[in-house]
Structures are given as C-alpha cells and as structure tokens.
Design a protein around this motif. Structure first.
Motif, PDB file in Angstrom:
ATOM      1  N   ALA A  99       0.832  -1.210   0.000  1.00  0.00           N
ATOM      2  CA  ALA A  99       0.000   0.000   0.000  1.00  0.00           C
ATOM      3  C   ALA A  99       0.866   1.259   0.000  1.00  0.00           C
ATOM      4  O   ALA A  99       0.576   2.223  -0.719  1.00  0.00           O
ATOM      5  CB  ALA A  99      -0.934  -0.002   1.210  1.00  0.00           C
ATOM      6  N   ALA A 100       1.939   1.263   0.792  1.00  0.00           N
ATOM      7  CA  ALA A 100       2.834   2.425   0.827  1.00  0.00           C
ATOM      8  C   ALA A 100       3.525   2.611  -0.519  1.00  0.00           C
ATOM      9  O   ALA A 100       3.659   3.734  -1.015  1.00  0.00           O
ATOM     10  CB  ALA A 100       3.863   2.270   1.940  1.00  0.00           C
ATOM     11  N   GLY A 101       3.973   1.513  -1.130  1.00  0.00           N
ATOM     12  CA  GLY A 101       4.607   1.596  -2.447  1.00  0.00           C
ATOM     13  C   GLY A 101       3.660   2.138  -3.500  1.00  0.00           C
ATOM     14  O   GLY A 101       4.045   2.969  -4.330  1.00  0.00           O
ATOM     15  N   LEU A 102       2.416   1.678  -3.464  1.00  0.00           N
ATOM     16  CA  LEU A 102       1.414   2.181  -4.400  1.00  0.00           C
ATOM     17  C   LEU A 102       1.172   3.669  -4.163  1.00  0.00           C
ATOM     18  O   LEU A 102       1.074   4.452  -5.113  1.00  0.00           O
ATOM     19  CB  LEU A 102       0.113   1.400  -4.254  1.00  0.00           C
ATOM     20  CG  LEU A 102      -1.049   1.852  -5.137  1.00  0.00           C
ATOM     21  CD1 LEU A 102      -0.693   1.693  -6.612  1.00  0.00           C
ATOM     22  CD2 LEU A 102      -2.303   1.078  -4.804  1.00  0.00           C
ATOM     23  N   LEU A 106       1.778   6.596  -6.868  1.00  0.00           N
ATOM     24  CA  LEU A 106       0.721   7.526  -7.265  1.00  0.00           C
ATOM     25  C   LEU A 106       1.125   8.972  -7.005  1.00  0.00           C
ATOM     26  O   LEU A 106       0.823   9.860  -7.810  1.00  0.00           O
ATOM     27  CB  LEU A 106      -0.580   7.199  -6.535  1.00  0.00           C
ATOM     28  CG  LEU A 106      -1.271   5.915  -6.972  1.00  0.00           C
ATOM     29  CD1 LEU A 106      -2.458   5.606  -6.055  1.00  0.00           C
ATOM     30  CD2 LEU A 106      -1.705   5.995  -8.418  1.00  0.00           C
ATOM     31  N   LEU A 107       1.817   9.221  -5.897  1.00  0.00           N
ATOM     32  CA  LEU A 107       2.305  10.567  -5.622  1.00  0.00           C
ATOM     33  C   LEU A 107       3.306  10.999  -6.690  1.00  0.00           C
ATOM     34  O   LEU A 107       3.248  12.127  -7.191  1.00  0.00           O
ATOM     35  CB  LEU A 107       2.951  10.631  -4.238  1.00  0.00           C
ATOM     36  CG  LEU A 107       3.563  11.977  -3.851  1.00  0.00           C
ATOM     37  CD1 LEU A 107       2.472  13.050  -3.787  1.00  0.00           C
ATOM     38  CD2 LEU A 107       4.295  11.861  -2.521  1.00  0.00           C
ATOM     39  N   TRP A 110       1.418  11.811  -9.813  1.00  0.00           N
ATOM     40  CA  TRP A 110       0.751  13.100  -9.688  1.00  0.00           C
ATOM     41  C   TRP A 110       1.751  14.241  -9.848  1.00  0.00           C
ATOM     42  O   TRP A 110       1.461  15.225 -10.531  1.00  0.00           O
ATOM     43  CB  TRP A 110       0.048  13.207  -8.330  1.00  0.00           C
ATOM     44  CG  TRP A 110      -0.660  14.513  -8.174  1.00  0.00           C
ATOM     45  CD1 TRP A 110      -1.918  14.818  -8.592  1.00  0.00           C
ATOM     46  CD2 TRP A 110      -0.135  15.713  -7.592  1.00  0.00           C
ATOM     47  NE1 TRP A 110      -2.220  16.121  -8.302  1.00  0.00           N
ATOM     48  CE2 TRP A 110      -1.133  16.701  -7.679  1.00  0.00           C
ATOM     49  CE3 TRP A 110       1.076  16.041  -6.997  1.00  0.00           C
ATOM     50  CZ2 TRP A 110      -0.957  17.985  -7.199  1.00  0.00           C
ATOM     51  CZ3 TRP A 110       1.260  17.322  -6.519  1.00  0.00           C
ATOM     52  CH2 TRP A 110       0.246  18.277  -6.619  1.00  0.00           C
ATOM     53  N   ILE A 111       2.920  14.111  -9.203  1.00  0.00           N
ATOM     54  CA  ILE A 111       3.941  15.163  -9.320  1.00  0.00           C
ATOM     55  C   ILE A 111       4.352  15.328 -10.783  1.00  0.00           C
ATOM     56  O   ILE A 111       4.527  16.441 -11.264  1.00  0.00           O
ATOM     57  CB  ILE A 111       5.162  14.846  -8.429  1.00  0.00           C
ATOM     58  CG1 ILE A 111       4.779  15.046  -6.965  1.00  0.00           C
ATOM     59  CG2 ILE A 111       6.366  15.709  -8.789  1.00  0.00           C
ATOM     60  CD1 ILE A 111       5.815  14.554  -5.976  1.00  0.00           C
ATOM     61  N   TRP A 112       4.502  14.236 -11.495  1.00  0.00           N
ATOM     62  CA  TRP A 112       4.865  14.323 -12.898  1.00  0.00           C
ATOM     63  C   TRP A 112       3.725  14.905 -13.727  1.00  0.00           C
ATOM     64  O   TRP A 112       3.933  15.755 -14.584  1.00  0.00           O
ATOM     65  CB  TRP A 112       5.249  12.955 -13.453  1.00  0.00           C
ATOM     66  CG  TRP A 112       5.525  13.010 -14.920  1.00  0.00           C
ATOM     67  CD1 TRP A 112       4.706  12.610 -15.928  1.00  0.00           C
ATOM     68  CD2 TRP A 112       6.682  13.566 -15.537  1.00  0.00           C
ATOM     69  NE1 TRP A 112       5.280  12.853 -17.136  1.00  0.00           N
ATOM     70  CE2 TRP A 112       6.509  13.446 -16.922  1.00  0.00           C
ATOM     71  CE3 TRP A 112       7.843  14.139 -15.060  1.00  0.00           C
ATOM     72  CZ2 TRP A 112       7.458  13.881 -17.830  1.00  0.00           C
ATOM     73  CZ3 TRP A 112       8.785  14.566 -15.973  1.00  0.00           C
ATOM     74  CH2 TRP A 112       8.588  14.430 -17.329  1.00  0.00           C
ATOM     75  N   TRP A 113       2.527  14.440 -13.464  1.00  0.00           N
ATOM     76  CA  TRP A 113       1.389  14.810 -14.301  1.00  0.00           C
ATOM     77  C   TRP A 113       0.957  16.256 -14.091  1.00  0.00           C
ATOM     78  O   TRP A 113       0.663  16.958 -15.042  1.00  0.00           O
ATOM     79  CB  TRP A 113       0.215  13.876 -14.005  1.00  0.00           C
ATOM     80  CG  TRP A 113      -0.873  13.986 -15.018  1.00  0.00           C
ATOM     81  CD1 TRP A 113      -2.044  14.661 -14.895  1.00  0.00           C
ATOM     82  CD2 TRP A 113      -0.889  13.428 -16.323  1.00  0.00           C
ATOM     83  NE1 TRP A 113      -2.791  14.554 -16.024  1.00  0.00           N
ATOM     84  CE2 TRP A 113      -2.103  13.796 -16.931  1.00  0.00           C
ATOM     85  CE3 TRP A 113       0.000  12.656 -17.046  1.00  0.00           C
ATOM     86  CZ2 TRP A 113      -2.445  13.405 -18.205  1.00  0.00           C
ATOM     87  CZ3 TRP A 113      -0.346  12.266 -18.316  1.00  0.00           C
ATOM     88  CH2 TRP A 113      -1.546  12.650 -18.890  1.00  0.00           C
ATOM     89  N   VAL A 114       0.916  16.709 -12.848  1.00  0.00           N
ATOM     90  CA  VAL A 114       0.353  18.036 -12.580  1.00  0.00           C
ATOM     91  C   VAL A 114       1.411  19.137 -12.591  1.00  0.00           C
ATOM     92  O   VAL A 114       1.453  19.935 -13.523  1.00  0.00           O
ATOM     93  CB  VAL A 114      -0.483  18.032 -11.289  1.00  0.00           C
ATOM     94  CG1 VAL A 114      -0.999  19.419 -10.972  1.00  0.00           C
ATOM     95  CG2 VAL A 114      -1.648  17.055 -11.421  1.00  0.00           C
ATOM     96  N   PRO A 115       2.298  19.231 -11.615  1.00  0.00           N
ATOM     97  CA  PRO A 115       3.200  20.394 -11.598  1.00  0.00           C
ATOM     98  C   PRO A 115       4.224  20.415 -12.732  1.00  0.00           C
ATOM     99  O   PRO A 115       4.426  21.450 -13.360  1.00  0.00           O
ATOM    100  CB  PRO A 115       3.914  20.305 -10.251  1.00  0.00           C
ATOM    101  CG  PRO A 115       3.193  19.302  -9.452  1.00  0.00           C
ATOM    102  CD  PRO A 115       2.445  18.442 -10.410  1.00  0.00           C
ATOM    103  N   ILE A 116       4.846  19.280 -13.019  1.00  0.00           N
ATOM    104  CA  ILE A 116       5.897  19.286 -14.035  1.00  0.00           C
ATOM    105  C   ILE A 116       5.311  19.460 -15.427  1.00  0.00           C
ATOM    106  O   ILE A 116       5.791  20.271 -16.225  1.00  0.00           O
ATOM    107  CB  ILE A 116       6.748  18.001 -13.938  1.00  0.00           C
ATOM    108  CG1 ILE A 116       7.521  18.021 -12.620  1.00  0.00           C
ATOM    109  CG2 ILE A 116       7.684  17.875 -15.142  1.00  0.00           C
ATOM    110  CD1 ILE A 116       8.336  16.788 -12.356  1.00  0.00           C
TER     111      ILE A 116
END
Length: 134
Positions: A99-102, A106-107, A110-116
């Motif tokens: 669960a932590a790895g997933l 996902l984080l 998200w970092i790649w998809w949204v801010p970058i």
C-alpha cells in the motif's frame, strides 16, 4: 495522508518484521463482532512480555476469526502501538508495504502529471545542462 499511513501502519509492521519490539504473549479478553453488513470481528486482549516486565491491556491483534476465543493466548510482538503483531510481523508488513509503495508511485505520478507537465506547458525547462542565469 500518505505520510500518516507510512508512520502509523507500515513502519510499525516493518519494525515487528525486523525483530524489533518486545516479544511476549497476547491473551484474548474480549471479542466484538459486527452484525448485518459488517460481519468483521475485533479481538481485544492483554499483552505480557516474555520476561514479565511489561504488561499492557486492551490491545488488538490480527488473528483468524476462527480462533478468536476468549482466554486463548498467542505469541505476539509489541512495538509500542495499540496494535500487536505476530512474531516476524505476520502478513501485515507485506500488505502495508504494498500500500505504501502504491501510494508513493501515485504521488510520483501526480507530481509528474500536474506540476511538471503544467510547468512544461508554461515554458519551464527541466534540463540540468541549461542555466537560466547565464
């Protein structure tokens, strides 16, 4: 939320898996089962360390529902939380690690998809060889 999950679930499970914590015996004192749509059961019990120096009451531990009987004892590891683990961490360390790895994946997504990605649309450069100050 991810950090909270990492510290409250994954790290204690890994601690038990790696042999940290206090070994002892957990004895079931109370079994609470849901009704209707919630058939899950929770067992609460008391923990006594192997050397008899530590006793703690009203702790939970994941055990098979078929063996949840008041008065029954199980080997356990106390890592200082309100939840005990089987020696070696049982299966808890595997599930919480997945669960932590997933969550980390996902984080990262998200970092790649949204801010970058948004920054690239605005003309930001991510090149390490370019200097914006030259």
């Amino acid at each position: 939320m991810l950090v909270w999950g990492l510290f409250t679930v994954t790290l204690p499970a890994w601690s038990a898996h790696l042999g940290h914590g206090v070994a002892g015996t957990w004895t079931v004192r109370e079994v609470q089962c849901g009704t209707g749509d919630n058939p899950n059961c929770t067992a609460l019990g008391d923990f006594v360390s192997t050397d008899l120096r530590l006793t703690r009451a009203h702790l939970s531990m994941d055990i098979d529902r078929s063996v949840m009987q008041t008065g029954r004892s199980f080997p356990a590891v106390d890592v200082g939380r309100d939840h005990l683990f089987e020696p070696g961490g049982g299966k808890a360390w595997i599930g919480s690690s997945l669960a932590a790895g997933l969550g980390v994946a996902l984080l990262g997504l998200w970092i790649w998809w949204v801010p970058i990605r948004d920054g690239r649309r605005r003309g930001w450069s991510l090149s390490l060889t370019e200097s914006r100050f030259a």
